[in-house]
Scaffold this motif. Structure first.
Motif, PDB file in Angstrom:
ATOM      1  N   LEU A 171      -6.002   1.356  -5.135  1.00 52.47           N
ATOM      2  CA  LEU A 171      -4.620   1.620  -5.533  1.00 52.47           C
ATOM      3  C   LEU A 171      -4.219   0.872  -6.803  1.00 52.47           C
ATOM      4  O   LEU A 171      -3.096   0.989  -7.261  1.00 52.47           O
ATOM      5  CB  LEU A 171      -3.670   1.219  -4.402  1.00 52.47           C
ATOM      6  N   MET A 184      10.651   9.531  -2.320  1.00 54.73           N
ATOM      7  CA  MET A 184      10.400   9.148  -3.718  1.00 54.73           C
ATOM      8  C   MET A 184       9.140   9.779  -4.277  1.00 54.73           C
ATOM      9  O   MET A 184       8.954   9.865  -5.472  1.00 54.73           O
ATOM     10  CB  MET A 184      10.204   7.619  -3.788  1.00 54.73           C
ATOM     11  N   THR A 185       8.255  10.182  -3.349  1.00 58.81           N
ATOM     12  CA  THR A 185       6.918  10.589  -3.753  1.00 58.81           C
ATOM     13  C   THR A 185       6.908  11.615  -4.865  1.00 58.81           C
ATOM     14  O   THR A 185       7.234  12.773  -4.650  1.00 58.81           O
ATOM     15  CB  THR A 185       6.171  11.161  -2.539  1.00 58.81           C
ATOM     16  N   LYS A 186       6.562  11.180  -6.000  1.00 57.16           N
ATOM     17  CA  LYS A 186       6.415  12.044  -7.181  1.00 57.16           C
ATOM     18  C   LYS A 186       7.571  13.026  -7.280  1.00 57.16           C
ATOM     19  O   LYS A 186       7.403  14.193  -7.643  1.00 57.16           O
ATOM     20  CB  LYS A 186       5.092  12.809  -7.118  1.00 57.16           C
ATOM     21  N   TYR A 194      -0.153  10.827   2.611  1.00 57.17           N
ATOM     22  CA  TYR A 194       1.158  10.185   2.749  1.00 57.17           C
ATOM     23  C   TYR A 194       1.648  10.040   4.175  1.00 57.17           C
ATOM     24  O   TYR A 194       2.135   8.973   4.557  1.00 57.17           O
ATOM     25  CB  TYR A 194       2.198  10.908   1.883  1.00 57.17           C
ATOM     26  N   ILE A 210      -0.086   7.125   5.728  1.00 56.33           N
ATOM     27  CA  ILE A 210       0.361   5.830   5.214  1.00 56.33           C
ATOM     28  C   ILE A 210       1.696   5.451   5.824  1.00 56.33           C
ATOM     29  O   ILE A 210       1.899   4.331   6.306  1.00 56.33           O
ATOM     30  CB  ILE A 210       0.499   5.865   3.674  1.00 56.33           C
ATOM     31  N   GLY A 211       2.621   6.435   5.823  1.00 57.50           N
ATOM     32  CA  GLY A 211       3.942   6.171   6.379  1.00 57.50           C
ATOM     33  C   GLY A 211       3.852   5.763   7.838  1.00 57.50           C
ATOM     34  O   GLY A 211       4.487   4.800   8.278  1.00 57.50           O
ATOM     35  N   LEU A 220      -4.417   9.313  -0.692  1.00 59.82           N
ATOM     36  CA  LEU A 220      -3.007   9.689  -0.779  1.00 59.82           C
ATOM     37  C   LEU A 220      -2.581  10.594   0.371  1.00 59.82           C
ATOM     38  O   LEU A 220      -1.930  11.616   0.191  1.00 59.82           O
ATOM     39  CB  LEU A 220      -2.713  10.358  -2.135  1.00 59.82           C
ATOM     40  N   ALA A 232      -4.591   5.548   2.101  1.00 65.80           N
ATOM     41  CA  ALA A 232      -4.019   5.142   0.823  1.00 65.80           C
ATOM     42  C   ALA A 232      -4.869   5.646  -0.331  1.00 65.80           C
ATOM     43  O   ALA A 232      -4.343   6.136  -1.335  1.00 65.80           O
ATOM     44  CB  ALA A 232      -3.895   3.622   0.765  1.00 65.80           C
ATOM     45  N   LEU A 269      10.870   5.997   0.834  1.00 65.99           N
ATOM     46  CA  LEU A 269       9.569   6.058   0.157  1.00 65.99           C
ATOM     47  C   LEU A 269       9.020   7.474   0.192  1.00 65.99           C
ATOM     48  O   LEU A 269       8.501   7.980  -0.803  1.00 65.99           O
ATOM     49  CB  LEU A 269       8.572   5.099   0.821  1.00 65.99           C
ATOM     50  N   THR A 281       2.456   2.293   8.249  1.00 67.96           N
ATOM     51  CA  THR A 281       3.439   1.294   7.830  1.00 67.96           C
ATOM     52  C   THR A 281       4.455   1.037   8.931  1.00 67.96           C
ATOM     53  O   THR A 281       4.782  -0.111   9.251  1.00 67.96           O
ATOM     54  CB  THR A 281       4.164   1.778   6.555  1.00 67.96           C
ATOM     55  N   MET A 294       0.830  -1.205   0.000  1.00 72.80           N
ATOM     56  CA  MET A 294       0.000   0.000   0.000  1.00 72.80           C
ATOM     57  C   MET A 294       0.864   1.254   0.000  1.00 72.80           C
ATOM     58  O   MET A 294       0.601   2.216  -0.726  1.00 72.80           O
ATOM     59  CB  MET A 294      -0.918   0.010   1.230  1.00 72.80           C
ATOM     60  N   ALA A 295       1.897   1.255   0.847  1.00 69.03           N
ATOM     61  CA  ALA A 295       2.760   2.424   0.942  1.00 69.03           C
ATOM     62  C   ALA A 295       3.442   2.696  -0.396  1.00 69.03           C
ATOM     63  O   ALA A 295       3.416   3.824  -0.903  1.00 69.03           O
ATOM     64  CB  ALA A 295       3.791   2.224   2.048  1.00 69.03           C
ATOM     65  N   VAL A 296       4.020   1.637  -0.985  1.00 70.07           N
ATOM     66  CA  VAL A 296       4.738   1.830  -2.251  1.00 70.07           C
ATOM     67  C   VAL A 296       3.770   2.278  -3.335  1.00 70.07           C
ATOM     68  O   VAL A 296       4.026   3.246  -4.071  1.00 70.07           O
ATOM     69  CB  VAL A 296       5.470   0.542  -2.673  1.00 70.07           C
ATOM     70  N   PRO A 339      -1.562   5.876  -7.793  1.00 76.01           N
ATOM     71  CA  PRO A 339      -2.428   4.746  -8.125  1.00 76.01           C
ATOM     72  C   PRO A 339      -2.229   4.297  -9.573  1.00 76.01           C
ATOM     73  O   PRO A 339      -1.731   5.055 -10.388  1.00 76.01           O
ATOM     74  CB  PRO A 339      -3.841   5.294  -7.926  1.00 76.01           C
ATOM     75  N   ALA A 386       0.920   3.731  -3.043  1.00 73.04           N
ATOM     76  CA  ALA A 386       0.416   5.080  -2.819  1.00 73.04           C
ATOM     77  C   ALA A 386       1.480   6.115  -3.158  1.00 73.04           C
ATOM     78  O   ALA A 386       1.201   7.145  -3.776  1.00 73.04           O
ATOM     79  CB  ALA A 386      -0.041   5.229  -1.372  1.00 73.04           C
ATOM     80  N   MET A 387       2.730   5.841  -2.759  1.00 73.82           N
ATOM     81  CA  MET A 387       3.802   6.793  -3.019  1.00 73.82           C
ATOM     82  C   MET A 387       4.048   6.944  -4.523  1.00 73.82           C
ATOM     83  O   MET A 387       4.342   8.017  -5.009  1.00 73.82           O
ATOM     84  CB  MET A 387       5.106   6.341  -2.350  1.00 73.82           C
ATOM     85  N   LEU A 388       3.922   5.842  -5.258  1.00 71.99           N
ATOM     86  CA  LEU A 388       4.164   5.907  -6.696  1.00 71.99           C
ATOM     87  C   LEU A 388       2.958   6.468  -7.426  1.00 71.99           C
ATOM     88  O   LEU A 388       3.053   6.856  -8.587  1.00 71.99           O
ATOM     89  CB  LEU A 388       4.480   4.514  -7.246  1.00 71.99           C
TER      90      LEU A 388
END
Lengths: 329, 289, 337
Positions: free
Chosen positions: B233, C29-31, C302, C305-306, C300, C297, C26, C309, B142-144, B150, B146-148
């Motif tokens: 996602l 990396m976000t966008k 973030y 989510i972090g 978004l 999620a 992560l 996790t 989910m984290a990956v 959807p 979401a970060m990348l």
């Protein structure tokens, strides 16, 4: 004449291999043991000696097929319903197994396992009293500090102590017969003799019959009243202990005696060459013929029957005892 | 020339016999599993030619319960649920293939290097594995994802990241075992370079557990992909992906049939792959049973 | 045994550092813009906010400094601020944690009970119809998409049969019990409110069953194979030689030995439970961390989510540590030494 304690008649045990072929691990053996006596069953591993004993106790895996007769105090055990034989196992017949480490449950204290043996046959005994009795039994087999020991787990015992506890468990319900399957094989040489002495003393004291299974003829020599030598699923020689040693008829028995190390004679050990045949590929004729130095053509075609030839019963076309032995020399 | 033909014939025959040999040994459940997977693979390849409704078009009245016309009913937009379920395979099955393939390739390469070269390579790669498996799989995915952002592609990358450590551990253990074998030591003694030893003498013997595991994981990847889509996602709504169809069904769960078809489809793939994987393990890898 | 546990304990800080580093990576990396992970898009034009966030997380500084700041915040329990709730993520999680724990614990009880029963049944009647049936029930449980089985069972038992209430932890207009443990079942008992207790149990029943069923497969398979293995061991033969009937051998001898491998996989099933909890909570509108993560999620969010996790990983590592300790404790051979 008294009823024998245990009497085996033409006992046969068959197994199936992966391809579904049947083969007999025990091919019709006859044995008998009178109350309070000791029978030694001797043979190499794979000779069927343990299998035969486990068979009439119905302790073999479910794939085995058992035929013939086994009477315990006159009562037929073969084909006996499980609910009935359960009341004999552990009550009238006690067992001592080879490796006391694996034979005890590793996650249950010793005392509880002995107590279970008592309570399985007498539910009127409370758990507490059964543990007390276990303590007394441990004391009887000369385990020091029994009150502490009953609470310990099998791995906290030394090998010899474990086997003592195993004997205590087998004796828990005062059985008529004890079957000891290689009771000293897994132990250090130094404690083997102690365990044997213990077993024999207690047996005498409590007047219990004993079947002692071993691969070592030396183990039974001073203990057994009678000896049966097994090879490849058959009894090849049977008789009272003295003549087995001094008027040996079967070459296999003789070879086993040759393999017993003795202190007084400085003769070299004489190992038996070769290995016993697989039960799925027995040679025609006498199973021992391929390894027998005395084997002749007849041995390779005709299977000898067990019959009295001199002081012992033996299954050999060319027995070694008495006059025949002299003749050869 | 004739020799060449006949030998390739022999190879073909050997392969065919191998398949026959395998089919004889696989238990019935595994054969059923294989048949179900085969059905879905055929569906993926040919579903657009099947005489069924357009999965994206409104073909009937909205929210019809299952009937003779629409075996699995229609959804909120009047689309045929059965047709959408069958078309859903076009999304779920290839993605699972790609994810398992990438995870196997990346993981096995990492594991082989770690196991074969040892030392620092081993430490670094295996610590990376340890850290990756410290995350609960779905949270990491989910984290990956979401970060990348959807989307199915990103969800696939996320799943590969979740899955590769399994194959790295598996391959490392295999390579460590094989490295001790006589023929490998002989090859090293014979002066073969490490890359050659690894690729020619070690790896070909290490594939069995990996393939068995991959078969079993296939269903789990389908499951996780659908989960990610369900959360929002993975695949985006108009496409008939199973997870997002169930998500639509969840929004109107009084109309239970919207989710029923895709759910059964997922269940069938997961069951089939574990049936087949179980059977393959029993046939090829007795040690682990 | 102590040495074993200590070894595991020493590994944990390193694994946590790894987890934190991956989370940091992560977030970077976000966008392409870490700022996007910290500032909602609509606030991006607000230079004041952007500057404040940059200062807080040290985004104006080079990467290593930012990494250090991130770790520093983590150590202080600061997981950032959720875009959606505008509250610290740590506070959100703390508030929702009991709901998830209550669900997971109950699911674990359901799953272990079911798995043990099915495993015992299939070992006892090995090779029979009962065996196949028990294994099938277990296998289907672990193959079902939980977000679908939850849905179907909810429809069946709540809408059609009205056996269980609908979603959530309690009926909509009922106040929760005074907060002591955060577990509604326990808190309602502490408050002496029996009807509240029954209501919370009724709400818990279906999600706990759905989630528990999902781990039943692994447990059944393991229990079955350990029992069958145990029944073939020497100690089982000894028990039979003592006169024990088969069911006594199974329950008194094989089962205690099967508990040891069972303990070792409980940590492993915990991974399934977390996965399942995320999806189960989404279906049953369960106000726990799972539904929080799903909401985060899909929107978004973030930082949320972090945060989830990292907390999930800590819980996962702790569960595995507890498993190790439990294993060492349950196995007398390890316990003593």
């Amino acid at each position: 004449m008294t009823t024998p304690l245990l009497e085996l008649k033409d006992l046969r045990v068959g197994f199936k291999d992966a391809e579904g072929n049947w083969a007999e691990a025990v091919c019709g053996i006859d044995l008998s043991l009178d109350p309070g006596k000791v029978l030694g069953i001797v043979g190499e591993s794979g000779s069927g000696k343990s299998v035969a004993m486990m068979a009439f106790l119905q302790l073999l895996p479910s794939g085995a097929r058992v035929d013939g007769h086994a009477r315990f105090m006159g009562e037929e055990l073969i084909g006996m319903p499980a609910s009935r034989i359960r009341r004999i196992r552990g009550k009238d017949i006690g067992c001592v197994f080879q490796d006391p480490l694996t034979a005890f449950n590793p996650v249950i204290p010793i005392g509880k396992q002995i107590a279970e043996a008592i309570r399985l046959h007498d539910r009127s005994v409370s758990q507490r009293d059964a543990i007390k009795e276990a303590e007394r039994l441990l004391e009887m087999v000369s385990i020091p500090q029994p009150a502490r020991r009953v609470r310990q787990y099998p791995h906290e015992f030394s090998g010899g102590m474990r086997q003592r506890a195993m004997i205590a468990m087998a004796l828990a319900n005062r059985p008529r017969l004890i079957i000891a399957d290689e009771p000293t094989t897994a132990l250090d040489v130094t404690v083997q003799a102690q365990i044997l002495d213990l077993l024999v003393d207690l047996r005498k004291e409590l007047d219990i019959g004993l079947v002692l299974i071993t691969h070592d003829l030396g183990v039974v020599s001073g203990i057994a009243d009678e000896i049966a030598v097994m090879y490849s699923g058959r009894v090849v020689e049977r008789g009272a202990t003295e003549p087995i040693f001094y008027e040996t008829a079967h070459p296999y028995t003789s070879a086993l005696i040759g393999a017993v190390p003795t202190i007084d004679e400085a003769k070299p050990l004489d190992p038996i060459e070769g290995t016993p045949p697989s039960i799925f590929a027995r040679p025609p004729g006498c199973s021992f013929a391929p390894r027998c130095k005395r084997a002749q053509d007849k041995c390779r075609s005709n299977d000898p029957a067990l019959e009295f030839q001199g002081a012992t019963a033996s299954a050999c076309h060319f027995p070694m005892n008495g006059a025949f032995r002299a003749e050869i020399q | 020339m004739t020799e060449l033909v006949s030998s390739s014939d022999a190879v073909k025959r050997a392969r065919f016999n191998g398949l026959k040999w395998l089919m004889r040994r696989l238990p019935l459940t595994s054969k059923i599993g294989a048949a179900i997977l085969l059905f879905w693979i055929i569906a993926v390849l040919t579903v657009s030619f099947w005489p069924i409704d357009d999965p994206l078009a409104m073909v009937g009245r909205r929210l019809q319960p299952p009937s003779g016309d629409y075996w699995l009913g229609t959804d909120a937009l009047g689309r045929d649920v059965l047709s959408r379920t069958l078309h859903g395979s076009v999304w779920s099955i290839p993605i699972a293939f790609v994810v398992v393939f990438c995870a196997v390739v990346i993981g096995s390469a990492m594991g082989a290097v770690a196991g074969f070269f040892g030392g620092w390579w081993d430490s670094i790669i295996m610590r990376l594995v340890d850290v990756t498996v410290s995350f609960p799989p779905i949270l990491l995915a989910m984290a990956v994802a979401a970060m990348l952002g959807p989307g199915l592609a990103n969800a696939s990358i996320a799943m590969v990241i979740v899955w590769w450590p399994i194959y790295a551990r598996l391959m490392r253990a295999q390579v460590l075992e094989m490295r001790e074998r006589d023929h490998v030591e002989a090859a090293v003694a014979g002066g073969a370079g490490p890359f050659r030893v690894l690729t020619i003498h070690v790896l070909p013997l290490c594939w069995t557990p990996t393939l068995i595991n991959a078969t079993m994981d296939f269903g789990q990847v389908v499951l996780l992909a659908a989960s990610l889509s369900f959360i929002g996602l993975g695949a985006t709504p108009p496409s008939p992906e199973w997870g997002s169809m169930i998500s639509e069904g969840a929004a109107r769960f009084y109309n239970w049939w919207i989710a029923f078809g895709p759910g059964m489809a997922i269940l069938s793939v997961v069951l089939a792959s574990s049936f087949l994987g179980d059977g393959l393990r029993d046939v090829f890898d007795r040690r682990s049973t | 045994m102590l040495a074993y546990v200590i070894k595991r304990l020493i590994a944990i800080p390193f694994l946590l550092l790894g987890v934190a580093s991956v989370s940091f990576m992560l977030s970077q990396m976000t966008k392409g813009d870490p700022l996007a992970a910290l500032v909602p898009e609509r606030m991006m034009s607000n230079t004041e906010v952007v500057a404040a966030v940059k200062a807080e997380w040290g985004l104006d500084k080079p990467l290593p400094v930012r990494y250090a700041a991130y770790l520093g915040n983590l150590v202080q329990g600061d997981l950032g601020t959720s875009f959606a709730t505008r509250r610290p993520v740590a506070a959100d999680i703390a508030q929702r944690l009991p709901a998830t724990l209550e669900l997971v614990v109950c699911a674990m009880i359901v799953g272990t009970t079911l798995g043990l029963s099915l495993g015992l049944l299939s070992a006892k009647y090995r090779g029979s119809v009962v065996d196949s049936l028990a294994r099938m029930v277990a296998l289907v449980g672990s193959s079902l998409p939980i977000f679908w089985s939850g849905l179907i069972l909810l429809y069946l038992f709540s809408v059609r049969l009205s056996i269980v209430p609908g979603t959530g932890r309690l009926p909509a207009r009922v106040d929760p019990p005074p907060d002591v443990t955060g577990f509604y079942t326990i808190d309602s008992l502490i408050a002496g409110d029996l009807s509240l207790f029954l209501q919370s149990i009724a709400h818990l029943a279906l999600p706990a069953f759905v989630l528990g069923w999902a781990v039943t497969g692994i447990i059944t398979r393991l229990v079955r194979s350990s029992l069958i293995e145990g029944m073939a061991q020497d100690y089982a033969r000894t028990a039979r030689a003592k006169g024990a009937p088969e069911h006594v051998v199974l329950i008194n001898h094989a089962l205690p030995n099967a508990m040891i491998p069972l303990l070792t996989i409980l940590g492993f099933t915990f991974a399934y439970l977390i996965t399942g909890a995320v999806l189960t909570e989404a279906i049953f509108s369960w106000p726990g961390i799972g539904s929080y993560a799903v909401r985060a999620a899909s929107s978004l969010d973030y930082p949320a989510i972090g945060g989830v996790t990292i907390v999930g990983s800590v819980a996962f590592l702790l569960a595995n540590l507890l498993t190790d300790i439990g294993y060492a404790w349950a196995n007398p051979r390890i316990r003593v030494h």
